[in-house]
Scaffold this motif. Structure first.
Motif, PDB file in Angstrom:
ATOM      1  N   ARG A   1      -6.002  13.157  -1.868  1.00  0.00           N
ATOM      2  CA  ARG A   1      -5.348  12.092  -1.090  1.00  0.00           C
ATOM      3  C   ARG A   1      -5.950  10.756  -1.523  1.00  0.00           C
ATOM      4  N   LEU A   2      -5.088   9.810  -1.852  1.00  0.00           N
ATOM      5  CA  LEU A   2      -5.602   8.505  -2.216  1.00  0.00           C
ATOM      6  C   LEU A   2      -4.653   7.398  -1.775  1.00  0.00           C
TER       7      LEU A   2
ATOM      8  N   GLU B   1       0.823  -1.210   0.000  1.00  0.00           N
ATOM      9  CA  GLU B   1       0.000   0.000   0.000  1.00  0.00           C
ATOM     10  C   GLU B   1       0.858   1.262   0.000  1.00  0.00           C
ATOM     11  N   MET B   2       0.372   2.256  -0.730  1.00  0.00           N
ATOM     12  CA  MET B   2       1.039   3.550  -0.821  1.00  0.00           C
ATOM     13  C   MET B   2      -0.004   4.646  -0.616  1.00  0.00           C
ATOM     14  N   ASN B   3       0.340   5.662   0.148  1.00  0.00           N
ATOM     15  CA  ASN B   3      -0.517   6.828   0.327  1.00  0.00           C
ATOM     16  C   ASN B   3       0.055   7.973  -0.496  1.00  0.00           C
ATOM     17  N   LEU B   4      -0.766   8.510  -1.396  1.00  0.00           N
ATOM     18  CA  LEU B   4      -0.299   9.546  -2.304  1.00  0.00           C
ATOM     19  C   LEU B   4      -1.077  10.836  -2.120  1.00  0.00           C
ATOM     20  N   SER B   5      -0.425  11.931  -2.447  1.00  0.00           N
ATOM     21  CA  SER B   5      -1.077  13.233  -2.523  1.00  0.00           C
ATOM     22  C   SER B   5      -0.807  13.765  -3.923  1.00  0.00           C
ATOM     23  N   VAL B   6      -1.874  13.880  -4.728  1.00  0.00           N
ATOM     24  CA  VAL B   6      -1.701  14.239  -6.137  1.00  0.00           C
ATOM     25  C   VAL B   6      -2.550  15.463  -6.474  1.00  0.00           C
ATOM     26  N   ALA B   7      -2.140  16.153  -7.518  1.00  0.00           N
ATOM     27  CA  ALA B   7      -2.864  17.358  -7.928  1.00  0.00           C
ATOM     28  C   ALA B   7      -4.238  17.019  -8.495  1.00  0.00           C
ATOM     29  N   SER B   8      -4.350  15.855  -9.147  1.00  0.00           N
ATOM     30  CA  SER B   8      -5.621  15.424  -9.717  1.00  0.00           C
ATOM     31  C   SER B   8      -5.570  13.904  -9.847  1.00  0.00           C
ATOM     32  N   LEU B   9      -6.647  13.333 -10.350  1.00  0.00           N
ATOM     33  CA  LEU B   9      -6.708  11.885 -10.531  1.00  0.00           C
ATOM     34  C   LEU B   9      -6.285  11.475 -11.944  1.00  0.00           C
ATOM     35  N   ARG B  10      -5.569  12.344 -12.648  1.00  0.00           N
ATOM     36  CA  ARG B  10      -5.087  12.020 -13.983  1.00  0.00           C
ATOM     37  C   ARG B  10      -4.210  10.775 -13.961  1.00  0.00           C
ATOM     38  N   LEU B  11      -4.348   9.977 -15.009  1.00  0.00           N
ATOM     39  CA  LEU B  11      -3.581   8.741 -15.130  1.00  0.00           C
ATOM     40  C   LEU B  11      -2.087   8.991 -15.070  1.00  0.00           C
ATOM     41  N   ASP B  12      -1.589   9.963 -15.838  1.00  0.00           N
ATOM     42  CA  ASP B  12      -0.133  10.155 -15.900  1.00  0.00           C
ATOM     43  C   ASP B  12       0.436  10.591 -14.556  1.00  0.00           C
TER      44      ASP B  12
ATOM     45  N   GLU C   1      -8.544   3.538  -2.624  1.00  0.00           N
ATOM     46  CA  GLU C   1      -9.456   4.482  -1.973  1.00  0.00           C
ATOM     47  C   GLU C   1      -9.077   5.919  -2.313  1.00  0.00           C
ATOM     48  N   VAL C   2     -10.078   6.705  -2.661  1.00  0.00           N
ATOM     49  CA  VAL C   2      -9.895   8.150  -2.804  1.00  0.00           C
ATOM     50  C   VAL C   2     -10.358   8.764  -1.491  1.00  0.00           C
ATOM     51  N   GLU C   3      -9.410   9.284  -0.714  1.00  0.00           N
ATOM     52  CA  GLU C   3      -9.681   9.636   0.677  1.00  0.00           C
ATOM     53  C   GLU C   3     -10.167  11.066   0.878  1.00  0.00           C
TER      54      GLU C   3
ATOM     55  N   VAL D   1       3.397   6.357  -8.554  1.00  0.00           N
ATOM     56  CA  VAL D   1       3.469   4.939  -8.191  1.00  0.00           C
ATOM     57  C   VAL D   1       4.723   4.287  -8.755  1.00  0.00           C
ATOM     58  N   CYS D   2       5.043   4.604 -10.010  1.00  0.00           N
ATOM     59  CA  CYS D   2       6.181   3.964 -10.687  1.00  0.00           C
ATOM     60  C   CYS D   2       7.479   4.743 -10.516  1.00  0.00           C
ATOM     61  N   ARG D   3       7.406   5.856  -9.767  1.00  0.00           N
ATOM     62  CA  ARG D   3       8.586   6.701  -9.500  1.00  0.00           C
ATOM     63  C   ARG D   3       9.251   7.152 -10.807  1.00  0.00           C
ATOM     64  N   LEU D   4       8.426   7.719 -11.665  1.00  0.00           N
ATOM     65  CA  LEU D   4       8.887   8.287 -12.932  1.00  0.00           C
ATOM     66  C   LEU D   4       8.539   9.767 -12.951  1.00  0.00           C
ATOM     67  N   SER D   5       9.276  10.528 -13.749  1.00  0.00           N
ATOM     68  CA  SER D   5       8.861  11.908 -13.961  1.00  0.00           C
ATOM     69  C   SER D   5       7.571  11.900 -14.763  1.00  0.00           C
ATOM     70  N   ARG D   6       6.806  12.979 -14.691  1.00  0.00           N
ATOM     71  CA  ARG D   6       5.563  13.041 -15.454  1.00  0.00           C
ATOM     72  C   ARG D   6       5.837  12.858 -16.946  1.00  0.00           C
ATOM     73  N   ALA D   7       6.916  13.483 -17.441  1.00  0.00           N
ATOM     74  CA  ALA D   7       7.238  13.384 -18.867  1.00  0.00           C
ATOM     75  C   ALA D   7       7.545  11.941 -19.266  1.00  0.00           C
ATOM     76  N   LYS D   8       8.262  11.215 -18.401  1.00  0.00           N
ATOM     77  CA  LYS D   8       8.604   9.828 -18.717  1.00  0.00           C
ATOM     78  C   LYS D   8       7.399   8.904 -18.575  1.00  0.00           C
TER      79      LYS D   8
END
Length: 260
Positions: free
Chosen positions: A253-254, A176-187, A242-244, A193-200
């Motif tokens: 937060r998810l 399990e990972m707890n993330l804080s993201v700007a939006s729910l966009r796939l990229d 979960e979208v928290e 999750v995959c520890r990549l830059s957005r561009a990559k």
């Protein structure tokens, strides 16, 4: 199938849709009973959608146990009950007396079986147990695997075929990972999750190497939702658990789970 229906499927899915349509037409017009190989959940959705358009065909899906992810389908004329047909599934039990056996994982078993020249479509779900592994396999190649699978990742193993009522299953395990993201966009979520830059992260998505719920997704801006399963070639897969909610700074937060 009318070519208009192709708009509902990704180009990569057209070949399977054509095969599915042929199975359905044979069941309806020639009264054939067709048992497919193991289908992934997306293929099962496509086949079900197409079969539901043909009133003269009945469809039954069976993966060996109720919660199976990969399932074989049986198509029959509507006057026959496809659930009465054998699903054609056996349990391959793999055990060993080697201490290294305990360290083997799902990928090790899958690699060893595919290394025998077996197609992925002939293999259902794989359950790694403390005592070994139970793998659901198509009965037509079950004896071949039993006789030829002698080692898994350099560990010598013993094999046995069991009936379905002796299948032992395991619950899916997540990291399990707890993330804080700007939006729910796939990229954005793939990036974290995959520890990549957005561009990559965008590159493999646009190249068709990402699937959402087993369907190819090439739009980096696609919003994800709770329950979505995402796979990225070379990076495994994860599930949005979960979208928290929203933080005070307006970020989402998810909780996500990477499949072990």
């Amino acid at each position: 199938m009318s070519k208009d229906w192709y708009t509902h499927f990704h180009p990569d899915e057209h070949a399977f849709a054509d095969k599915a349509t042929d199975w359905i037409e044979r069941a309806a017009r020639q009264h054939d009973v067709k048992r497919t190989d193991f289908l992934d959940p997306r293929q099962a959705v496509i086949l079900t959608a197409l079969a539901n358009r043909e009133p003269d065909v009945a469809l039954h899906l069976n993966g060996g146990y109720p919660q199976a992810e990969r399932k074989r389908a049986i198509l029959s004329p509507d006057y026959r009950d496809p659930s009465d047909e054998s699903p054609g599934i056996q349990v391959l039990s793999v055990t060993s007396g080697d201490d290294k056996f305990l360290a083997l994982d799902h990928g090790d078993y899958m690699g060893a079986i595919l290394g025998l020249g077996i197609k992925r479509d002939k293999i259902g779900d794989i359950h790694v147990l403390e005592s070994g592994c139970h793998c659901l396999v198509a009965e037509e190649i079950a004896d071949f695997i039993r006789l030829n699978l002698q080692q898994v990742h350099r560990v010598h193993v013993m094999t046995e075929l069991l009936p379905l009522d002796r299948l032992q299953t395991t619950a899916v395990e997540f990291e399990e990972m707890n993330l804080s993201v700007a939006s729910l966009r796939l990229d954005g979520i793939v990036s974290d999750v995959c520890r990549l830059s957005r561009a990559k992260a965008v590159i493999p998505i646009k190249a068709g190497r990402c699937r959402v719920n087993w369907k190819v997704e090439e739009d980096p801006s696609k919003p994800l939702k709770e329950g979505d399963v995402v796979s990225l070639q070379g990076f495994g897969r994860f599930k949005v658990l979960e979208v928290e909610g929203v933080t005070k700074k307006g970020r989402m937060r998810l909780k996500v789970g990477r499949y072990k």
